[in-house]
Design an enzyme around this catalytic site. Structure first.
Site, mmCIF file in Angstrom:
data_model
loop_
_atom_site.group_PDB
_atom_site.id
_atom_site.type_symbol
_atom_site.label_atom_id
_atom_site.label_comp_id
_atom_site.label_asym_id
_atom_site.label_seq_id
_atom_site.Cartn_x
_atom_site.Cartn_y
_atom_site.Cartn_z
ATOM 1 N N LYS A 64 -9.029 5.451 6.423
ATOM 2 C CA LYS A 64 -7.599 4.884 5.914
ATOM 3 C C LYS A 64 -8.093 3.864 4.798
ATOM 4 O O LYS A 64 -8.829 2.857 5.148
ATOM 5 C CB LYS A 64 -6.676 4.403 6.898
ATOM 6 N N SER B 263 -5.052 5.321 -4.287
ATOM 7 C CA SER B 263 -5.196 6.846 -4.395
ATOM 8 C C SER B 263 -4.896 7.202 -5.870
ATOM 9 O O SER B 263 -4.232 6.612 -6.650
ATOM 10 C CB SER B 263 -4.150 7.298 -3.641
ATOM 11 N N ASP C 184 -0.007 4.901 0.869
ATOM 12 C CA ASP C 184 0.047 5.999 1.986
ATOM 13 C C ASP C 184 -0.232 5.283 3.303
ATOM 14 O O ASP C 184 -0.980 4.571 3.630
ATOM 15 C CB ASP C 184 -1.760 6.529 2.019
ATOM 16 N N ASP D 91 0.713 -1.179 -0.001
ATOM 17 C CA ASP D 91 -0.053 -0.014 0.091
ATOM 18 C C ASP D 91 1.077 1.159 0.017
ATOM 19 O O ASP D 91 2.121 1.144 0.077
ATOM 20 C CB ASP D 91 -0.792 -0.041 1.254
HETATM 21 C C1 BG6 Z 1 -5.645 5.635 0.267
HETATM 22 C C2 BG6 Z 1 -5.758 6.243 1.440
HETATM 23 O O1 BG6 Z 1 -4.531 5.363 -0.114
HETATM 24 O O2 BG6 Z 1 -6.275 6.480 -0.910
HETATM 25 C C3 BG6 Z 1 -7.113 6.896 1.678
HETATM 26 O O3 BG6 Z 1 -5.590 5.596 2.619
HETATM 27 C C4 BG6 Z 1 -7.184 7.861 0.588
HETATM 28 O O4 BG6 Z 1 -6.984 7.824 2.854
HETATM 29 C C5 BG6 Z 1 -7.450 7.121 -0.924
HETATM 30 O O5 BG6 Z 1 -8.876 8.336 0.673
HETATM 31 C C6 BG6 Z 1 -7.668 7.837 -2.237
HETATM 32 O O6 BG6 Z 1 -6.886 8.808 -2.165
HETATM 33 P P1 BG6 Z 1 -6.925 9.879 -3.364
HETATM 34 O O7 BG6 Z 1 -5.598 10.377 -3.276
HETATM 35 O O8 BG6 Z 1 -7.219 9.546 -4.430
HETATM 36 O O9 BG6 Z 1 -7.934 10.850 -2.627
HETATM 37 MG MG MG Z 2 -2.486 3.155 3.567
#
Ligand code: BG6
Ligand code: MG
Length: 214
Positions: A45, A116, A11, A9
């Site tokens: 998360k 993300s 973040d 992962d």
């Molecule tokens: C994940 C995070 O990696 O990505 C979440 O843990 C986040 O908190 C998700 O909402 C989506 O991220 P982004 O950058 O596309 O808004």
């Molecule tokens: Mg994470």
């Protein structure tokens, strides 16, 4: 069973961006007039941007129509992007590069498994792209964790079976996603929060390949 691939992962596992997601959501909550604690943040998360907003609004006892929700999510994302655009290699979590380098030296393939949509900017700013054999991010998946899609796609792109992969995760939803993908999962963070994972480490410092043995 031999492990042939590790899926990370992003973040909160590879980089310390979980704090920026939290800061941006907190800023939005405060602007809407309610508090948002670190404990509440655990629920966000690993969860997609729009689903995170739903949870946030539920915490604040608020609801808006779709158009306003899109605007709120965009606002949060603009703040988040502002934070991460200043990132550099110093925000890679301790021991991560050493651990990944060690895995690669031992023939283990490496994938990113993040929902993300900002993963590309982060990998670029921290110079980490070159370490990954496969990158699955929010632009390549339609279902957020705990759906297993992101990890199954990562295994597929590595050319491996799910049971040949181990996932590293800091989110409860991510641990569930790995289990749903039939993969072993190592939690990165607190024992108490990540109790459903197969093992928990507090970080990568001093971690060697023996962590992959079960
Ligand atoms: C994940 C995070 O990696 O990505 C979440 O843990 C986040 O908190 C998700 O909402 C989506 O991220 P982004 O950058 O596309 O808004
Ligand atoms: Mg994470």
């Amino acid at each position: 069973m031999t492990i042939k691939g590790c899926i990370f992962d992003l973040d909160g596992v590879v980089v310390d961006t979980a704090k920026y997601h939290y800061l941006a959501w907190k800023r939005l909550a405060n602007e809407l007039g309610f508090e948002f604690t670190e404990k509440d943040n655990e629920r966000l998360k690993g969860v997609s941007r729009m689903k995170s907003l739903e949870i946030l609004l539920e915490i604040g006892n608020m609801n808006f129509d779709e158009e306003i929700k899109e605007k709120l999510a965009e606002k949060k994302n603009n703040w988040y992007v502002e934070y991460i655009s200043k990132m550099d290699e110093s925000e890679i979590l301790p021991g991560v590069k050493e651990f990944i380098t060690n895995l690669k030296k031992n023939g283990i393939k490496i994938a990113l498994g993040s929902v993300s949509k900002n993963a590309g900017i982060i990998l670029e700013n921290t110079n980490l792209k070159k370490y990954f054999d496969a990158i699955i991010d929010g632009n390549k998946v339609t279902k957020a964790k705990p759906d297993p899609e992101v990890f199954l796609k990562a295994a597929e792109e590595l050319g491996l079976e799910p049971y040949e992969c181990i996932v590293f995760e800091d989110a409860v939803a991510g641990i569930e996603a790995a289990k749903n993908a039939n993969m072993r999962v190592i939690g990165v963070g607190s024992d108490e929060i990540l109790k459903d994972s197969d093992k928990v480490i507090s970080g990568f410092e001093g971690i060697d390949l023996s962590i992959l043995e079960f």
